[in-house]
Design a protein around this motif. Sequence first.
Motif, PDB file in Angstrom:
ATOM      1  N   THR A   1      37.327  83.115 -53.724  1.00  0.00           N
ATOM      2  CA  THR A   1      36.942  82.504 -55.012  1.00  0.00           C
ATOM      3  C   THR A   1      35.690  81.648 -54.850  1.00  0.00           C
ATOM      4  N   LYS A   2      34.858  82.015 -53.901  1.00  0.00           N
ATOM      5  CA  LYS A   2      33.667  81.212 -53.597  1.00  0.00           C
ATOM      6  C   LYS A   2      32.777  81.017 -54.805  1.00  0.00           C
ATOM      7  N   GLU A   3      32.728  82.013 -55.690  1.00  0.00           N
ATOM      8  CA  GLU A   3      31.866  81.907 -56.863  1.00  0.00           C
ATOM      9  C   GLU A   3      32.221  80.702 -57.721  1.00  0.00           C
ATOM     10  N   GLU A   4      33.482  80.270 -57.668  1.00  0.00           N
ATOM     11  CA  GLU A   4      33.930  79.156 -58.494  1.00  0.00           C
ATOM     12  C   GLU A   4      33.525  77.801 -57.927  1.00  0.00           C
TER      13      GLU A   4
ATOM     14  N   ASP B   1      28.182  90.540 -63.368  1.00  0.00           N
ATOM     15  CA  ASP B   1      28.426  91.316 -62.150  1.00  0.00           C
ATOM     16  C   ASP B   1      27.805  92.708 -62.237  1.00  0.00           C
TER      17      ASP B   1
ATOM     18  N   GLU C   1      31.101  77.366 -55.283  1.00  0.00           N
ATOM     19  CA  GLU C   1      29.862  77.420 -54.484  1.00  0.00           C
ATOM     20  C   GLU C   1      28.906  76.294 -54.835  1.00  0.00           C
TER      21      GLU C   1
ATOM     22  N   GLN D   1      29.109  81.849 -63.061  1.00  0.00           N
ATOM     23  CA  GLN D   1      27.969  82.766 -63.022  1.00  0.00           C
ATOM     24  C   GLN D   1      26.914  82.343 -64.037  1.00  0.00           C
TER      25      GLN D   1
ATOM     26  N   PRO E   1      35.186  82.086 -62.694  1.00  0.00           N
ATOM     27  CA  PRO E   1      34.029  82.737 -62.056  1.00  0.00           C
ATOM     28  C   PRO E   1      32.964  83.182 -63.043  1.00  0.00           C
TER      29      PRO E   1
ATOM     30  N   LYS F   1      24.970  79.222 -62.991  1.00  0.00           N
ATOM     31  CA  LYS F   1      23.895  79.531 -62.046  1.00  0.00           C
ATOM     32  C   LYS F   1      22.656  80.028 -62.789  1.00  0.00           C
TER      33      LYS F   1
END
Length: 800
Positions: A755-758, A137, A760, A459, A455, A462
Amino acid sequence: MENCGLLTPEREQVPLKSIEVELQVRDHVATVVSTLNYENKEDKPVEAVFVFPLPGDAAVCHSSAKVGQTHIVAEVKEKQQAREEYDDALSSGLQTFLLEESDQSPDIFSLSVGRLPPGESASIRLEYVTELTVQADDGLRFCLPAVLNPRYQPQGRRTSKGSEDVSVQMTSVPASLVPYSLSFSARVSSPRPVSKVESSCSLEPLQYLNTAQTQAVVKLAAGHKFNRDIELLIYYKDAHQPTAVVEAGQASAEPGTLMGDPVVMVSLYPELPQPVMSSFTSCGEFVFLLDRSESMKHPIGDSSKQSRISCARDTLLLLLKSLTMDCYFNIYSFGDTYEHIFPESLKYSQKTMKHALKKVAQMDANLGGTEILEPLQHIYRQRYIPKQPRQLFVFTDAEVWNTKEILDLVKKNSDSHRCFSFGIGQGASSALISGMALEGGGHAQFITGTDRMQPKVMQSLKLALQPAVEDISVTWALPKGVSASVLSPPIKGFFQGHRSLIYAQLTGQGSEAEEGYVMVKYSIAGHPCQEKQLFSLQPARNSGPETDSYQPEEVPCSGLTIHRLAARTLIRSLELEDREDKAEPDEEVKKKVVELSVQSGVSSALTAFIAVNQSSGEVIHGPLVRRDLLNASLCEDLLLRGSLFDYCLKDSYSNNSWTSVKKKLISAFRKTGFSFKKRQTNSPQSKDTGFAKEPLLQLVSLQEASGCWRLDPDLAAALGKTKVEVEKNKPESATKEVWATLLALIWLHGFKVNTKEEWELLALKAVSWLRVQRGACMSECVEAGNALLGCCVQKDALGF
């Protein structure tokens, strides 16, 4: 008790009284000055041995002591010579201290303070410099380790008494009898504004020192107990700006040497092409390696109710659901043995995913100690699948003893994989976690306090799905007569937002008004790219601690931060070269390491800091009492977690007799008034061998490997509806799978956007599945789904 290495606990006052820490952060480099204050309240001279952790990439560059009115500064010497001088000083009755790095792990140090007279006080001053790691982040992470978890030592590897490895000397007076206090303050400065500073510990409000907000001060709130790591996350505005700083050499050093010449530090943040960044690769071999040692039963943080192993299981659920149909995968777990779900990595499908999740749900922290080397060796021996680049994800609380051996193995196999590492809970070794990611060309994350693991891991996934950066080259363009000798190892790879540091020694004569530049070229997914960073040969202003905060005459390391970090980087590379694939140590390489360490004043595995007070001429008589101090690692951990068994008793007792021995030891401590607190590690989540029951994970667990959901009672329950309600509202033009999948996506976007990062990636997989379904009326389904679930999610928001 003596066989165990424990002292007779008679409640004598231990000599460590307080710790003072001053942190100076300049951009992404930190200087740390720690002062350890001792007081001997016994009637005999004392030898105090303090074993403590430091950041794995720290460069210890100064150590001094003040005993009474006498100030003595330590010198860096070859380790064996320093030890002999220390022993000679002890036997001669002289005051002395010795600071040395563990032979097995670069993040563990021991400080031996010898011949502290009765009633005398001593202050030991220790300084180190370190680079701050960049989190996903964009926060810069600084960690002051407080918890030195017992490092697992397998049978047959334990060294004998008098071992050179300081990591084994971790038996201790109970922490409740160690009443030392901590004061901590940090000063942050940067060319860019400081936007915020966060911590898992309570902080006083951030105070800005100028209107531009480029300088700030922060302190720990009153009442902090030094029973957990102090972690700071520092955020700058426009954090991805590349920089290059030239630091002038030391005036007293010989020109042509590292300390005598200028050194440049280049910080690069490559901007990868947007077409590449907007798409993820659908192939790859994903290998997950999960720690199942006993310590994984503990909570992640003090306020966390979920155990480390339970959180790791939930994270594996999200990871497996986020993989694509074209990839391969396998899951390994380890303790003092290791297991794997498949004999070799298999192609991802509904069948293999379902089988793996069933096995993951049964995993618990029941495999004993922490022996990660053997499963890593097994993984690296597996055949490589053509056109499926290997991505290794390692989850551990990092309580290992052989860090250097593990890092050597990762580096040896770095050309064939990328390694993403995750340190779980307090005390996770930064040397191991950051080192594995560095040597494996991946990314490291630390999960502590109230952090959610999911999360952070997503990250990293990705990043792993980004195409690999290839054909990296670095060239220098400098004025005539000036040349650059690169001190850093070659860059293995980078990601969007990933920082790469390059150190180089500048030799020759040039005008300070002139400029040079460094060019980094690479290719990604067939796209040729390059990054160019200009810099002036004009040396920057003093990059060490400022004179209004520190006394330069007391801290000779100050002002040469970049030189020290560059020396540390080169020393680590040489140490690794000396260990790599050699039956016998290379004496020439060892000589270089010692010379560079002594010249730069930076610690290494082959040197130590030694100081002897010979000024008073007084000999301190009397029997010497040894006091081993362990930095905030509780004796009850050693006993109740079996670590003491691993260290000291494994060769002396059978498993059957260990229980009675442990009871006797605990009874002996209780007679001194020491109270063992009941640990809340076996929470319902710790005992539960399945996944957490939170709504998000319930819904995720129902997704098929292809990306779709089935219309069944379980899905309806996860959505908070009945099966009748869900089936009744289905548009006639939609199939059951299309309707179910759209409902799941609408629920995620409507209720779990925070919590979209988890989720997505698994949502993208669902959208891809929907796109290939012909004849589905998406608009009508989205409208009906919103009405049923009480949401207002737009079709565009879903990715159509």
